[in-house]
Write an enzyme that holds these catalytic residues in place. Structure first.
Site, PDB file in Angstrom:
ATOM      1  N   GLU A 116       0.827  -1.207   0.000  1.00  0.00           N
ATOM      2  CA  GLU A 116       0.000   0.000   0.000  1.00  0.00           C
ATOM      3  C   GLU A 116       0.860   1.255   0.000  1.00  0.00           C
ATOM      4  O   GLU A 116       1.985   1.247   0.474  1.00  0.00           O
ATOM      5  CB  GLU A 116      -0.902   0.006   1.252  1.00  0.00           C
ATOM      6  CG  GLU A 116      -1.922  -1.103   1.213  1.00  0.00           C
ATOM      7  CD  GLU A 116      -2.839  -1.138   2.440  1.00  0.00           C
ATOM      8  OE1 GLU A 116      -4.050  -1.302   2.245  1.00  0.00           O
ATOM      9  OE2 GLU A 116      -2.358  -1.007   3.563  1.00  0.00           O
ATOM     10  N   CYS A 129       3.497   8.547   1.603  1.00  0.00           N
ATOM     11  CA  CYS A 129       4.021   7.552   2.536  1.00  0.00           C
ATOM     12  C   CYS A 129       4.251   6.266   1.736  1.00  0.00           C
ATOM     13  O   CYS A 129       3.316   5.651   1.242  1.00  0.00           O
ATOM     14  CB  CYS A 129       3.010   7.357   3.657  1.00  0.00           C
ATOM     15  SG  CYS A 129       3.534   6.172   4.879  1.00  0.00           S
ATOM     16  N   CYS A 136       6.081  -6.910   7.155  1.00  0.00           N
ATOM     17  CA  CYS A 136       7.278  -6.528   7.915  1.00  0.00           C
ATOM     18  C   CYS A 136       7.612  -7.678   8.847  1.00  0.00           C
ATOM     19  O   CYS A 136       6.722  -8.303   9.407  1.00  0.00           O
ATOM     20  CB  CYS A 136       7.029  -5.260   8.728  1.00  0.00           C
ATOM     21  SG  CYS A 136       8.495  -4.679   9.614  1.00  0.00           S
ATOM     22  N   CYS A 140       6.405  -5.357  15.720  1.00  0.00           N
ATOM     23  CA  CYS A 140       6.134  -4.408  16.807  1.00  0.00           C
ATOM     24  C   CYS A 140       4.690  -4.636  17.238  1.00  0.00           C
ATOM     25  O   CYS A 140       3.806  -4.788  16.393  1.00  0.00           O
ATOM     26  CB  CYS A 140       6.349  -2.968  16.333  1.00  0.00           C
ATOM     27  SG  CYS A 140       8.042  -2.698  15.781  1.00  0.00           S
ATOM     28  N   CYS A 143       1.621  -2.595  15.845  1.00  0.00           N
ATOM     29  CA  CYS A 143       1.587  -2.286  14.405  1.00  0.00           C
ATOM     30  C   CYS A 143       0.897  -3.405  13.631  1.00  0.00           C
ATOM     31  O   CYS A 143       1.281  -4.564  13.732  1.00  0.00           O
ATOM     32  CB  CYS A 143       3.012  -2.082  13.898  1.00  0.00           C
ATOM     33  SG  CYS A 143       3.095  -1.852  12.116  1.00  0.00           S
ATOM     34  N   GLY A 191       6.742  -2.041   6.107  1.00  0.00           N
ATOM     35  CA  GLY A 191       8.099  -2.568   6.039  1.00  0.00           C
ATOM     36  C   GLY A 191       9.145  -1.765   6.779  1.00  0.00           C
ATOM     37  O   GLY A 191       8.934  -0.619   7.163  1.00  0.00           O
ATOM     38  N   GLU A 192      10.291  -2.399   6.982  1.00  0.00           N
ATOM     39  CA  GLU A 192      11.440  -1.758   7.634  1.00  0.00           C
ATOM     40  C   GLU A 192      12.449  -1.409   6.535  1.00  0.00           C
ATOM     41  O   GLU A 192      13.114  -2.304   5.990  1.00  0.00           O
ATOM     42  CB  GLU A 192      12.038  -2.722   8.675  1.00  0.00           C
ATOM     43  CG  GLU A 192      13.404  -2.322   9.202  1.00  0.00           C
ATOM     44  CD  GLU A 192      13.483  -0.886   9.689  1.00  0.00           C
ATOM     45  OE1 GLU A 192      12.705  -0.493  10.568  1.00  0.00           O
ATOM     46  OE2 GLU A 192      14.337  -0.130   9.169  1.00  0.00           O
ATOM     47  N   SER A 223      12.231   6.243   7.993  1.00  0.00           N
ATOM     48  CA  SER A 223      11.924   5.876   9.372  1.00  0.00           C
ATOM     49  C   SER A 223      12.385   4.454   9.645  1.00  0.00           C
ATOM     50  O   SER A 223      12.091   3.538   8.881  1.00  0.00           O
ATOM     51  CB  SER A 223      10.414   5.984   9.598  1.00  0.00           C
ATOM     52  OG  SER A 223      10.075   5.513  10.881  1.00  0.00           O
ATOM     53  N   SER A 245      11.865   5.137  15.361  1.00  0.00           N
ATOM     54  CA  SER A 245      10.677   4.743  16.117  1.00  0.00           C
ATOM     55  C   SER A 245      11.113   4.323  17.516  1.00  0.00           C
ATOM     56  O   SER A 245      11.420   3.165  17.746  1.00  0.00           O
ATOM     57  CB  SER A 245       9.989   3.582  15.402  1.00  0.00           C
ATOM     58  OG  SER A 245       9.524   4.024  14.148  1.00  0.00           O
ATOM     59  N   HIS A 247       9.508   5.002  20.872  1.00  0.00           N
ATOM     60  CA  HIS A 247       8.298   4.441  21.499  1.00  0.00           C
ATOM     61  C   HIS A 247       8.422   4.031  22.956  1.00  0.00           C
ATOM     62  O   HIS A 247       7.406   3.709  23.583  1.00  0.00           O
ATOM     63  CB  HIS A 247       7.767   3.238  20.718  1.00  0.00           C
ATOM     64  CG  HIS A 247       7.465   3.516  19.276  1.00  0.00           C
ATOM     65  ND1 HIS A 247       6.858   4.678  18.850  1.00  0.00           N
ATOM     66  CD2 HIS A 247       7.693   2.785  18.156  1.00  0.00           C
ATOM     67  CE1 HIS A 247       6.727   4.634  17.536  1.00  0.00           C
ATOM     68  NE2 HIS A 247       7.228   3.516  17.089  1.00  0.00           N
ATOM     69  N   ASN A 324      -3.056   4.382  16.670  1.00  0.00           N
ATOM     70  CA  ASN A 324      -4.166   4.127  15.743  1.00  0.00           C
ATOM     71  C   ASN A 324      -4.616   2.685  15.903  1.00  0.00           C
ATOM     72  O   ASN A 324      -3.842   1.767  15.647  1.00  0.00           O
ATOM     73  CB  ASN A 324      -3.716   4.373  14.298  1.00  0.00           C
ATOM     74  CG  ASN A 324      -3.411   5.840  14.053  1.00  0.00           C
ATOM     75  OD1 ASN A 324      -4.226   6.708  14.357  1.00  0.00           O
ATOM     76  ND2 ASN A 324      -2.218   6.131  13.553  1.00  0.00           N
ATOM     77  N   CYS A 367      -0.879   5.723  10.386  1.00  0.00           N
ATOM     78  CA  CYS A 367       0.341   5.009  10.793  1.00  0.00           C
ATOM     79  C   CYS A 367      -0.015   3.693  11.452  1.00  0.00           C
ATOM     80  O   CYS A 367      -0.809   3.637  12.382  1.00  0.00           O
ATOM     81  CB  CYS A 367       1.096   5.801  11.862  1.00  0.00           C
ATOM     82  SG  CYS A 367       1.673   7.371  11.367  1.00  0.00           S
TER      83      CYS A 367
HETATM   84  N1  SAH Z   1       9.184   0.217   9.879  1.00  0.00           N
HETATM   85  C1  SAH Z   1       9.505   1.585  10.023  1.00  0.00           C
HETATM   86  C2  SAH Z   1       8.648   2.507   9.198  1.00  0.00           C
HETATM   87  C3  SAH Z   1       7.174   2.206   9.083  1.00  0.00           C
HETATM   88  S1  SAH Z   1       6.108   2.463  10.441  1.00  0.00           S
HETATM   89  C4  SAH Z   1       9.438   1.981  11.466  1.00  0.00           C
HETATM   90  O1  SAH Z   1       8.934   1.222  12.269  1.00  0.00           O
HETATM   91  O2  SAH Z   1       9.941   3.046  11.780  1.00  0.00           O
HETATM   92  C5  SAH Z   1       5.841   4.235  10.541  1.00  0.00           C
HETATM   93  C6  SAH Z   1       5.563   4.694  11.986  1.00  0.00           C
HETATM   94  O3  SAH Z   1       4.250   4.328  12.444  1.00  0.00           O
HETATM   95  C7  SAH Z   1       6.526   4.073  12.987  1.00  0.00           C
HETATM   96  O4  SAH Z   1       7.000   5.034  13.881  1.00  0.00           O
HETATM   97  C8  SAH Z   1       5.645   3.088  13.681  1.00  0.00           C
HETATM   98  O5  SAH Z   1       6.165   2.723  14.917  1.00  0.00           O
HETATM   99  C9  SAH Z   1       4.343   3.813  13.756  1.00  0.00           C
HETATM  100  N2  SAH Z   1       3.197   2.950  14.059  1.00  0.00           N
HETATM  101  C10 SAH Z   1       3.086   1.631  13.827  1.00  0.00           C
HETATM  102  N3  SAH Z   1       1.872   1.174  14.245  1.00  0.00           N
HETATM  103  C11 SAH Z   1       1.218   2.242  14.738  1.00  0.00           C
HETATM  104  C12 SAH Z   1      -0.101   2.424  15.269  1.00  0.00           C
HETATM  105  N4  SAH Z   1      -0.952   1.418  15.358  1.00  0.00           N
HETATM  106  N5  SAH Z   1      -0.456   3.656  15.670  1.00  0.00           N
HETATM  107  C13 SAH Z   1       0.408   4.690  15.530  1.00  0.00           C
HETATM  108  N6  SAH Z   1       1.639   4.593  15.002  1.00  0.00           N
HETATM  109  C14 SAH Z   1       2.048   3.382  14.617  1.00  0.00           C
HETATM  110 FE1  SF4 Z   2       7.627  -3.143  10.998  1.00  0.00          FE
HETATM  111 FE2  SF4 Z   2       7.716  -0.517  11.526  1.00  0.00          FE
HETATM  112 FE3  SF4 Z   2       5.460  -1.937  11.922  1.00  0.00          FE
HETATM  113 FE4  SF4 Z   2       7.575  -2.319  13.526  1.00  0.00          FE
HETATM  114  S1  SF4 Z   2       6.354  -0.404  13.304  1.00  0.00           S
HETATM  115  S2  SF4 Z   2       6.294  -3.923  12.609  1.00  0.00           S
HETATM  116  S3  SF4 Z   2       9.258  -2.072  12.098  1.00  0.00           S
HETATM  117  S4  SF4 Z   2       6.444  -1.537   9.964  1.00  0.00           S
END
Ligand code: SAH
Ligand code: SF4
Length: 394
Positions: A116, A129, A136, A140, A143, A191-192, A223, A245, A247, A324, A367
């Site tokens: 996406e 974005c 991924c 996390c 996510c 993805g990362e 990111s 990230s 957190h 989210n 996100c």
């Molecule tokens: N994989 C990379 C980039 C993609 S995620 C990373 O983790 O940095 C983009 C951002 O959205 C990251 O900071 C991630 O931690 C955050 N994110 C993931 N799930 C989320 C959620 N449910 N609510 C808010 N932010 C979230």
């Molecule tokens: Fe992957 Fe980023 Fe989601 Fe973590 S927050 S699972 S690194 S996409």
């Protein structure tokens, strides 16, 4: 306690499916690669160099998708080019628009993998974005993308293709220096990106080339969840803004919610941020901090965040992201009062800590909400589908 989620990711190493017609897609190729492909198709070195330059301009600056549009290339040569090459775009399966104007596209690769991309328009900018992987591997806990079982790296072509498609749909060809809708890119889709380093680097180099898509590195942010060994290379070889990230501010909480922390711990990560090439006051690192109710959102944790940023003398800002939600997520969003209190403490510590307004939640474009049904197909199912397709083609 056994914490769910694996930390040693193995992306399915699968080369992109070659086009069935044997032609080469030029999108995602650098100037040198286009020249080499032209030579491989039979042009001599001098002709390949000239044509390569012209084609590069048409593809990346003008957005041409047909060789017939390339008016400075002799008409007689168009069929030769069309026999060997295509100028592709990702297949769009679905395009959705949120009530706040955010748009999300579901895209499909030739091997039936879905990913996406999201466009977020604002008054003074428009941010695309971009995804770097299908799914991924990092799991996390907050996510949705991390719950996808199947993962493969996107190719440079598929990454650049997202930007090309966005430009198409915004009607932004040829590349203009002023008045663009698409002004910024964030590698924050699925993805990362640092687990797909080469393709992300090659794609962003194309996106940043001044003769082509011409997006400045100052308007691109990558990111990462904290792939420490790749961060210095990202700074040196790509040179875009870095978002991390974070957190959490303790080992205990970060180990749980960002499992890669068990491999590369907080101290190592913050030191890598301090060492990131090119950071200074004008170019700050952004720390992303998702606000999870009763998990990482206390005043004490806000104070600890300020202490850590100061300890490592980081030029940083903090983006507070209200969590989210997605179906079955194990967390709740912090209350607005809690988020404000956290933000105020960080601000009082002299560090900017804006609260990000969630965008596109109604179409699951915010996100962490991105997830495609690609997880439903196993490797065996995908192979079977490919075989069926092959059989149907005879
Ligand atoms: N994989 C990379 C980039 C993609 S995620 C990373 O983790 O940095 C983009 C951002 O959205 C990251 O900071 C991630 O931690 C955050 N994110 C993931 N799930 C989320 C959620 N449910 N609510 C808010 N932010 C979230
Ligand atoms: Fe992957 Fe980023 Fe989601 Fe973590 S927050 S699972 S690194 S996409």
């Amino acid at each position: 306690m056994q914490i769910p989620g694996h930390i040693d990711p193995v992306a399915v190493p699968r080369a992109p499916t070659l086009r069935e017609d044997g032609r080469v897609d030029l999108v995602g190729l650098s100037k040198d690669q286009i020249r080499a492909e032209l030579e491989a198709a039979g042009l001599d070195a001098k002709a390949a160099k000239l044509r390569g330059k012209q084609i590069w301009h048409w593809v990346y600056n003008r957005g041409a998708t047909e060789f017939a549009q390339m008016t400075d290339i002799a008409k007689a040569q168009h069929p030769f080019l069309a026999d060997h090459f295509v100028i592709g775009r990702p297949e769009v399966v679905e395009a959705q628009v949120s009530s706040d104007g955010t748009r999300k596209w579901l895209l499909r690769a030739p091997d039936a993998q879905d990913y996406e991309m999201v466009f977020i328009p604002d008054a003074d900018r428009g941010t695309l974005c971009v995804s770097s992987q299908v799914g991924c591997t990092l799991n996390c806990r907050f996510c949705h993308t991390g719950t996808m079982r199947l993962v493969r790296n996107l190719t440079a072509s598929e990454i650049v293709g997202q930007v090309m498609l966005a430009r198409d749909s915004l009607g932004e060809w040829p590349s203009q220096p002023e008045g663009r809708l698409l002004t910024n890119i964030v590698m924050m889709g699925m993805g990362e990106p640092l687990y797909n380093f080469d393709a992300v680097r090659d794609a962003l180099k194309i996106v940043m080339d001044g003769d082509g898509l011409a997006l400045s590195k100052r308007r691109i942010t990558l990111s990462t969840s904290g792939v420490v060994p790749m961060m210095a290379r990202a700074g040196e070889e790509i040179g875009v803004n870095l978002a991390v990230s974070l957190h959490a501010v303790t080992k205990e909480v970060r180990d749980e919610i960002v499992p890669i922390n068990r491999k590369y711990g907080l101290e190592e990560l913050l030191q890598a941020c301090a060492d990131y090439p090119g950071v200074n006051n004008a170019r700050r690192i952004t720390f992303e901090y998702v606000m999870l109710k009763d998990k990482n959102d206390s005043d004490d944790e806000a104070r600890e965040l300020v202490r850590l940023i100061k300890k490592y003398r980081l030029h940083a800002k903090v983006n507070l992201i209200p969590f989210n939600p997605w179906p079955g997520a194990p967390y709740d969003t912090s209350t607005p009062e809690r988020v404000r209190s956290f933000s105020n403490i960080v601000f009082d510590g002299g560090i900017s800590a804006p609260i990000r307004t969630p965008r596109g939640r109604d179409i699951d474009a915010a996100c962490g909400q991105l997830k495609t049904s690609s997880e439903k197909k196993t490797r065996a199912e995908l192979d079977r589908l490919a075989e069926e397709k092959q059989a149907a083609l005879g």
